[in-house]
Design a protein around this motif. Sequence first.
Motif, mmCIF file in Angstrom:
data_model
loop_
_atom_site.group_PDB
_atom_site.id
_atom_site.type_symbol
_atom_site.label_atom_id
_atom_site.label_comp_id
_atom_site.label_asym_id
_atom_site.label_seq_id
_atom_site.Cartn_x
_atom_site.Cartn_y
_atom_site.Cartn_z
ATOM 1 N N SER A 1 50.417 13.172 31.424
ATOM 2 C CA SER A 1 50.452 12.713 32.822
ATOM 3 C C SER A 1 51.427 13.534 33.651
ATOM 4 C CB SER A 1 50.834 11.229 32.886
ATOM 5 O OG SER A 1 49.863 10.437 32.238
ATOM 6 N N ARG A 2 52.588 13.844 33.077
ATOM 7 C CA ARG A 2 53.584 14.637 33.806
ATOM 8 C C ARG A 2 53.041 16.032 34.123
ATOM 9 N NH1 ARG A 2 58.735 15.554 35.233
ATOM 10 N NH2 ARG A 2 59.591 17.639 34.888
ATOM 11 N N LEU A 3 52.402 16.644 33.146
ATOM 12 C CA LEU A 3 51.868 17.987 33.361
ATOM 13 C C LEU A 3 50.757 17.963 34.409
ATOM 14 C CD1 LEU A 3 51.835 20.954 32.704
ATOM 15 C CD2 LEU A 3 50.462 20.459 30.665
ATOM 16 N N ILE A 4 49.922 16.951 34.387
ATOM 17 C CA ILE A 4 48.854 16.831 35.393
ATOM 18 C C ILE A 4 49.450 16.727 36.785
ATOM 19 C CG2 ILE A 4 47.058 15.272 36.279
ATOM 20 C CD1 ILE A 4 46.338 14.681 33.363
ATOM 21 N N ARG A 5 50.538 15.951 36.936
ATOM 22 C CA ARG A 5 51.198 15.822 38.254
ATOM 23 C C ARG A 5 51.746 17.166 38.722
ATOM 24 N NH1 ARG A 5 53.413 11.145 35.938
ATOM 25 N NH2 ARG A 5 55.453 12.169 35.723
ATOM 26 N N LEU A 6 52.346 17.915 37.805
ATOM 27 C CA LEU A 6 52.901 19.212 38.177
ATOM 28 C C LEU A 6 51.798 20.204 38.551
ATOM 29 C CD1 LEU A 6 55.697 19.607 35.457
ATOM 30 C CD2 LEU A 6 56.024 19.163 37.894
ATOM 31 N N LEU A 7 50.701 20.158 37.824
ATOM 32 C CA LEU A 7 49.594 21.083 38.092
ATOM 33 C C LEU A 7 48.874 20.749 39.401
ATOM 34 C CD1 LEU A 7 48.057 21.397 34.516
ATOM 35 C CD2 LEU A 7 49.256 23.190 35.785
ATOM 36 N N ALA A 8 48.982 19.507 39.832
ATOM 37 C CA ALA A 8 48.302 19.081 41.065
ATOM 38 C C ALA A 8 48.829 19.819 42.290
ATOM 39 C CB ALA A 8 48.462 17.569 41.260
ATOM 40 N N HIS A 9 50.003 20.434 42.186
ATOM 41 C CA HIS A 9 50.573 21.183 43.306
ATOM 42 C C HIS A 9 49.843 22.511 43.527
ATOM 43 C CE1 HIS A 9 54.589 18.940 42.332
ATOM 44 N NE2 HIS A 9 53.725 18.197 42.991
ATOM 45 N N ASP A 10 49.090 22.953 42.530
ATOM 46 C CA ASP A 10 48.366 24.222 42.631
ATOM 47 C C ASP A 10 46.880 23.927 42.819
ATOM 48 O OD1 ASP A 10 47.128 26.694 42.269
ATOM 49 O OD2 ASP A 10 48.621 27.367 40.809
ATOM 50 N N LYS A 11 46.372 24.152 44.023
ATOM 51 C CA LYS A 11 44.987 23.803 44.353
ATOM 52 C C LYS A 11 43.959 24.694 43.651
ATOM 53 C CE LYS A 11 46.480 20.620 47.039
ATOM 54 N NZ LYS A 11 46.433 19.213 46.550
ATOM 55 N N SER A 12 44.404 25.799 43.066
ATOM 56 C CA SER A 12 43.464 26.695 42.376
ATOM 57 C C SER A 12 43.176 26.240 40.949
ATOM 58 C CB SER A 12 44.014 28.124 42.350
ATOM 59 O OG SER A 12 45.169 28.200 41.518
ATOM 60 N N ILE A 13 43.861 25.179 40.513
ATOM 61 C CA ILE A 13 43.727 24.701 39.138
ATOM 62 C C ILE A 13 42.919 23.407 39.092
ATOM 63 C CG2 ILE A 13 44.986 23.715 37.180
ATOM 64 C CD1 ILE A 13 47.162 25.757 37.691
ATOM 65 N N VAL A 14 41.959 23.362 38.179
ATOM 66 C CA VAL A 14 41.157 22.164 37.947
ATOM 67 C C VAL A 14 41.391 21.704 36.510
ATOM 68 C CG1 VAL A 14 38.830 21.201 37.817
ATOM 69 C CG2 VAL A 14 39.379 22.895 39.577
ATOM 70 N N VAL A 15 41.943 20.500 36.346
ATOM 71 C CA VAL A 15 42.131 19.940 35.005
ATOM 72 C C VAL A 15 40.805 19.344 34.554
ATOM 73 C CG1 VAL A 15 43.374 18.278 33.588
ATOM 74 C CG2 VAL A 15 44.575 19.478 35.428
#
Length: 233
Positions: A14-28
């Motif tokens: 969950s923490r990593l998903i929140r951090l990655l959400a700041h980069d719009k070029s990334i899709v989890v």
Amino acid sequence: MNVLIVDDEPLARSRLIRLLAHDKSIVVQGEASNGNEALILAKKQTPDLIFLDVDMPGMNGLQVANELNSLILPPAIVFITAHPEHAFDALQLSAAGYLVKPISEQSLQKVLKQVGRLNKVHIQKQQNVKISYQLAGTLRSVDIKDVLYFSAEEKYTKMVFLTGEALLEQSLKQLELLYPAYVLRIHRNTLVNKKRVIALHSQGSSHHMIELKGSRELLPVSRRELKAVKSAL
């Protein structure tokens, strides 16, 4: 960039998903809590990048990475660990980088920049995948992006591509193992290039056909494979 997150700790994912959400070029694309789940999702989703926890029960991250590296087009891997001494093992497995828990936004952005450079090379490899075949005693090849489908023909496999067709010695099962990022089984006798799938057409409740870009032919989908086809689309 499509990403898969693998960690046995839900809070860490969950923490990593929140951090990655700041980069719009990334899709989890998905999450996995163990090594077996990770391998299944990686082969199904063919992500560009996997964040992979080293310390997991059962199959650990290093073992998962070893399996992933055997694929024709392995994803980039960033190891996640609470133990910095695993960094050497990560680099031995050609990892794109590693992150030490707890992950900071600064360390994440640094490794993402590094992965971005490597990913350009990965994309170029995807564009240059070729399949070899014999024609009149001459070895030829075709770009996999130009292949429409493969069908079982007695002892051989027929490969149909944009400019013709050829017979291969590899079985459909072997092709699935060799090119997991490209092929999709729609029938026990047929694999299609999933990069060319346009639509799934339904004619009644029990008759389904696949439409491919570059082909006028509609290919039947078996009832057994229908669920997997719908999931892949």
